[in-house]
Scaffold this active site. Structure first.
Site, short mmCIF file in Angstrom:
data_model
loop_
_atom_site.label_atom_id
_atom_site.label_comp_id
_atom_site.label_asym_id
_atom_site.label_seq_id
_atom_site.Cartn_x
_atom_site.Cartn_y
_atom_site.Cartn_z
CB SER A 1 -0.95 -0.05 1.20
OG SER A 1 -1.96 0.92 1.10
CG HIS B 1 -5.78 -2.37 0.13
ND1 HIS B 1 -5.39 -1.67 -1.00
CD2 HIS B 1 -5.00 -1.90 1.15
CE1 HIS B 1 -4.43 -0.82 -0.68
NE2 HIS B 1 -4.17 -0.94 0.62
CG ASP C 1 -7.56 -2.61 -3.25
OD1 ASP C 1 -8.21 -1.86 -2.50
OD2 ASP C 1 -6.32 -2.72 -3.19
#
Length: 427
Positions: A236, A363, A328
């Site tokens: 991320s 995610h 996601d």
């Protein structure tokens, strides 16, 4: 259930690394007997997590979780590791929980038990039980706290004389210092530096950038590291830092990078916290699902549509692996990967790129057999506001993605950090 010989439950191996499979076997049951296999774990936050599957013993009175079908529960079908990856908070738990190991010097303890019947199994005394130890840190791995040259984090070194390839390991914006992935990477033969990088208010983007360069050099200059075999692994926000360093640094040259849940949004000249402040100005455009869980995906698509907001990934000259989930709901990671591929293609560098995109995955792509978290509590970096963010993913597909991607990440690292005549680590 009364019989002369009581049921026996075994877990093999009872002590293993978290990315290793185990076998759960129940013997001495009556043939055709309905039972429930249950796993229970108490987290370091004192929250209880469970998973369970409903089985029927075969003609020998045996249930093998590796070979038999679960007919219901938190997972169904033949799922050898379903008792781990389908774990969820027990009924009545706090909302938005996420299970993450903090102290990797101790194992994750999982109590596995077998109960008679399918309905109401929690109210019955277990017929048999066994304790499984799941470790992130293999025997002989060294853990070293780092606080030097202004850099903070934790270094993990594999057993053996070395030297070894190494990785700078960075989590995302809500994580703080997490060490469990670095411990697991060291258990697989890589010096790994889990970096704490959101604790300070940087005066400028230049000072912040030098922090990451210094962290990279701390690893590269370590006596047990092969200096030209250092890569970066980021999730991320950590993936954005990996892109940024690799594209712009004139001081460090990573051998390869792995970006999980890829993010290349970084307005030029901004610190990470300043970038979050810009992001927060768009929160009024966030989407909320039927459970009032917040998704950034829609407004993030608008942000990355402006090329000036993004890292110039076309400048990167090392191999990279992008790992993303197609469901996601936090960030447009698949679209980011498409844009990275386009820019590299235009520069004649597409051969440097490997991509993994998993349908049904969200995610939060973690090491194998970790529970799936579709939505969890999150503290906004600048305002300290607590929200529940929607990460996405569907449990079975997401869990399959975690298992497959970890295997392929290790293969990618093996190829680019170990496979060379000059690389001779003594494991």
């Amino acid at each position: 259930m009364t019989q002369a010989v009581p049921p026996i439950l075994s877990v093999t191996p009872s002590r293993a690394l978290v990315d290793e499979k185990f076998q759960v076997l129940v013997e001495n049951l009556p043939p055709g007997c309905p039972v429930t296999l249950c796993s229970l774990h108490r987290s370091e936050d004192k929250d209880d997590w469970e998973a369970y599957g409903h089985y029927v013993s075969d003609h020998r009175g045996v249930v093998s979780v590796s070979e038999d079908l679960s007919f219901g529960g938190t997972y169904t079908g033949k799922e050898p590791m379903g008792l781990l990856w389908s774990m969820r908070p027990v009924p009545g738990s706090r909302k938005g929980l996420r299970l993450r190991k903090i102290n990797v010097c101790t194992p994750m303890l999982v109590n596995i038990s077998v109960h008679s019947g399918h309905e109401g199994f929690r109210d019955r005394t277990p017929l048999a039980s066994a304790l499984a130890e799941r470790w992130y840190m293999a025997p002989g791995v060294k853990r070293i706290d780092i606080n030097k040259q202004g850099v903070q984090g934790t270094l993990y070194i594999p057993p053996g004389p070395g030297p070894f390839p190494a990785l700078l390991d960075m989590w995302g914006g809500g994580a703080g210092l997490l060490e469990y992935r670095s411990a697991l990477l060291a258990s697989r033969g890589y010096v790994s530096f889990s970096l704490d990088y959101l604790w300070s208010e940087y005066l400028s983007a230049d000072v912040e950038f030098k922090y990451f360069e210094t962290a990279f050099n701390i690893i590269r200059n370590h006596s047990q590291v092969i200096p030209d075999r250092v890569g970066i692994l980021g999730s991320s926000l950590g993936s954005m830092v990996a892109f940024d360093l690799t594209a712009y640094s004139t001081i460090i040259k990573p051998r390869c990078i792995v970006c999980i849940s890829s993010n290349h949004y970084h307005p030029p000249g901004t610190t990470l916290k300043a970038g979050f402040k810009i992001l927060s100005k768009h929160f009024h455009k966030a989407h909320f699902d039927e459970n009032n869980h917040m998704s950034w995906r829609s407004f993030a698509l608008d942000l990355i549509a402006d090329p000036s907001n993004n890292v110039e990934v076309g400048r990167i000259n090392c191999p990279m692996l992008l790992v993303n989930g197609c469901d996601d709901q936090n960030w447009p990671t698949v679209e980011t990967a498409e844009e990275v591929a386009r820019l590299l293609r235009e520069g004649g560098k597409e051969h440097l790129l490997s991509r993994l995109a998993y349908p049904g995955a969200g995610h939060l792509i973690e090491p194998p057999f970790s529970p799936h978290f579709r939505a969890t509590k999150f503290i906004i970096l600048n305002s300290k506001e607590k929200v529940i963010l929607l990460w996405g993913g569907h449990t079975k597909a997401h869990s399959d993605a975690q298992e497959d991607s970890w295997r392929k990440i290790l293969s990618f690292l093996q190829l680019h950090l170990y496979h060379s005549p000059s690389v001779k680590a003594n494991l």
